[in-house]
Design a protein around this motif. Structure first.
Motif, PDB file in Angstrom:
ATOM      1  N   GLU A   6     -19.080  18.228  12.933  1.00 16.02           N
ATOM      2  CA  GLU A   6     -19.303  17.070  13.751  1.00 16.02           C
ATOM      3  C   GLU A   6     -19.356  17.476  15.034  1.00 16.02           C
ATOM      4  O   GLU A   6     -20.166  16.846  15.761  1.00 16.02           O
ATOM      5  CB  GLU A   6     -17.768  16.436  13.407  1.00 16.02           C
ATOM      6  CG  GLU A   6     -17.880  14.937  14.297  1.00 16.02           C
ATOM      7  CD  GLU A   6     -16.554  14.229  14.164  1.00 16.02           C
ATOM      8  OE1 GLU A   6     -16.293  13.447  14.924  1.00 16.02           O
ATOM      9  OE2 GLU A   6     -15.729  14.197  13.059  1.00 16.02           O
ATOM     10  N   GLU A   7     -18.731  18.646  15.590  1.00 11.88           N
ATOM     11  CA  GLU A   7     -19.005  18.929  17.086  1.00 11.88           C
ATOM     12  C   GLU A   7     -20.331  19.375  17.205  1.00 11.88           C
ATOM     13  O   GLU A   7     -21.034  18.980  18.257  1.00 11.88           O
ATOM     14  CB  GLU A   7     -18.021  20.148  17.318  1.00 11.88           C
ATOM     15  CG  GLU A   7     -16.657  19.722  17.576  1.00 11.88           C
ATOM     16  CD  GLU A   7     -15.974  19.749  16.125  1.00 11.88           C
ATOM     17  OE1 GLU A   7     -16.355  20.238  15.026  1.00 11.88           O
ATOM     18  OE2 GLU A   7     -14.978  19.165  16.097  1.00 11.88           O
ATOM     19  N   ASP A   8     -21.126  20.007  16.388  1.00 16.67           N
ATOM     20  CA  ASP A   8     -22.551  20.430  16.363  1.00 16.67           C
ATOM     21  C   ASP A   8     -23.419  19.032  16.461  1.00 16.67           C
ATOM     22  O   ASP A   8     -24.287  18.959  17.358  1.00 16.67           O
ATOM     23  CB  ASP A   8     -22.987  21.214  15.382  1.00 16.67           C
ATOM     24  CG  ASP A   8     -22.443  22.699  15.249  1.00 16.67           C
ATOM     25  OD1 ASP A   8     -21.901  23.093  16.424  1.00 16.67           O
ATOM     26  OD2 ASP A   8     -22.304  23.310  14.388  1.00 16.67           O
ATOM     27  N   TYR A   9     -23.081  18.181  15.668  1.00 15.58           N
ATOM     28  CA  TYR A   9     -23.923  16.850  15.953  1.00 15.58           C
ATOM     29  C   TYR A   9     -23.698  16.185  17.129  1.00 15.58           C
ATOM     30  O   TYR A   9     -24.721  15.547  17.747  1.00 15.58           O
ATOM     31  CB  TYR A   9     -23.406  15.886  14.626  1.00 15.58           C
ATOM     32  CG  TYR A   9     -24.116  16.205  13.515  1.00 15.58           C
ATOM     33  CD1 TYR A   9     -25.523  15.830  13.079  1.00 15.58           C
ATOM     34  CD2 TYR A   9     -23.504  16.738  12.234  1.00 15.58           C
ATOM     35  CE1 TYR A   9     -26.168  16.207  11.827  1.00 15.58           C
ATOM     36  CE2 TYR A   9     -24.088  17.182  11.182  1.00 15.58           C
ATOM     37  CZ  TYR A   9     -25.541  16.750  10.742  1.00 15.58           C
ATOM     38  OH  TYR A   9     -26.005  17.151   9.807  1.00 15.58           O
ATOM     39  N   GLN A  10     -22.281  16.178  17.453  1.00 14.44           N
ATOM     40  CA  GLN A  10     -22.212  15.530  19.139  1.00 14.44           C
ATOM     41  C   GLN A  10     -22.772  16.104  19.892  1.00 14.44           C
ATOM     42  O   GLN A  10     -23.587  15.799  20.898  1.00 14.44           O
ATOM     43  CB  GLN A  10     -20.667  15.604  19.253  1.00 14.44           C
ATOM     44  CG  GLN A  10     -19.994  14.418  18.358  1.00 14.44           C
ATOM     45  CD  GLN A  10     -18.435  14.591  18.435  1.00 14.44           C
ATOM     46  OE1 GLN A  10     -17.829  15.519  19.188  1.00 14.44           O
ATOM     47  NE2 GLN A  10     -17.534  13.726  17.988  1.00 14.44           N
ATOM     48  N   GLU A  19     -26.721  22.705   2.847  1.00 17.40           N
ATOM     49  CA  GLU A  19     -26.606  23.194   4.216  1.00 17.40           C
ATOM     50  C   GLU A  19     -26.320  22.219   5.205  1.00 17.40           C
ATOM     51  O   GLU A  19     -25.700  22.536   6.345  1.00 17.40           O
ATOM     52  CB  GLU A  19     -27.884  24.067   4.553  1.00 17.40           C
ATOM     53  CG  GLU A  19     -28.086  25.360   3.727  1.00 17.40           C
ATOM     54  CD  GLU A  19     -27.334  26.306   4.020  1.00 17.40           C
ATOM     55  OE1 GLU A  19     -26.509  26.310   5.157  1.00 17.40           O
ATOM     56  OE2 GLU A  19     -27.359  27.154   3.209  1.00 17.40           O
ATOM     57  N   LEU A  20     -26.600  20.863   5.030  1.00 19.29           N
ATOM     58  CA  LEU A  20     -26.386  19.974   5.802  1.00 19.29           C
ATOM     59  C   LEU A  20     -24.940  19.828   6.130  1.00 19.29           C
ATOM     60  O   LEU A  20     -24.284  19.186   6.885  1.00 19.29           O
ATOM     61  CB  LEU A  20     -27.075  18.441   5.518  1.00 19.29           C
ATOM     62  CG  LEU A  20     -28.624  18.767   5.586  1.00 19.29           C
ATOM     63  CD1 LEU A  20     -29.376  17.348   4.968  1.00 19.29           C
ATOM     64  CD2 LEU A  20     -29.174  18.827   7.173  1.00 19.29           C
TER      65      LEU A  20
END
Length: 91
Positions: free
Chosen positions: A63-67, A57-58
């Motif tokens: 990357e956009e969600d993490y940003q 799941e991780l």
């Protein structure tokens, strides 16, 4: 209470914090709720199966969600500073 007493008996000192301190760790306000939703209702017989599902799941988080999470984290930290560490609602 039992946990606090056990820690004292072991010589482990806790750090004081407000009862309603804001969640400032990204895992608390962002990552854990995502994983909880994605893994809801699933049963795991072995810890290895759970670990595999969590890792899978991780890898689906972009990357956009993490940003975006880091931008929200900065706002949350700023709000905490502005409120002098007092409780505040939302982002």
């Amino acid at each position: 209470m039992a946990t606090t007493q056990s820690l004292r008996e072991l010589g482990i000192q806790g750090l004081p914090h407000p009862a309603y301190s804001p969640d400032l760790a990204p895992c608390e306000f962002w990552l854990f709720p995502i994983l909880k939703d994605k893994l809801a209702g699933r049963k795991f017989d072995r810890i290895q199966d759970l670990a595999k599902a969590v890792n899978s799941e991780l890898r689906t988080i972009s990357e956009e969600d993490y940003q975006g999470m880091f931008r929200k984290w900065q706002i949350r930290l700023k709000r905490c500073i502005e409120s002098h560490g007092e409780y505040f609602e939302g982002l």
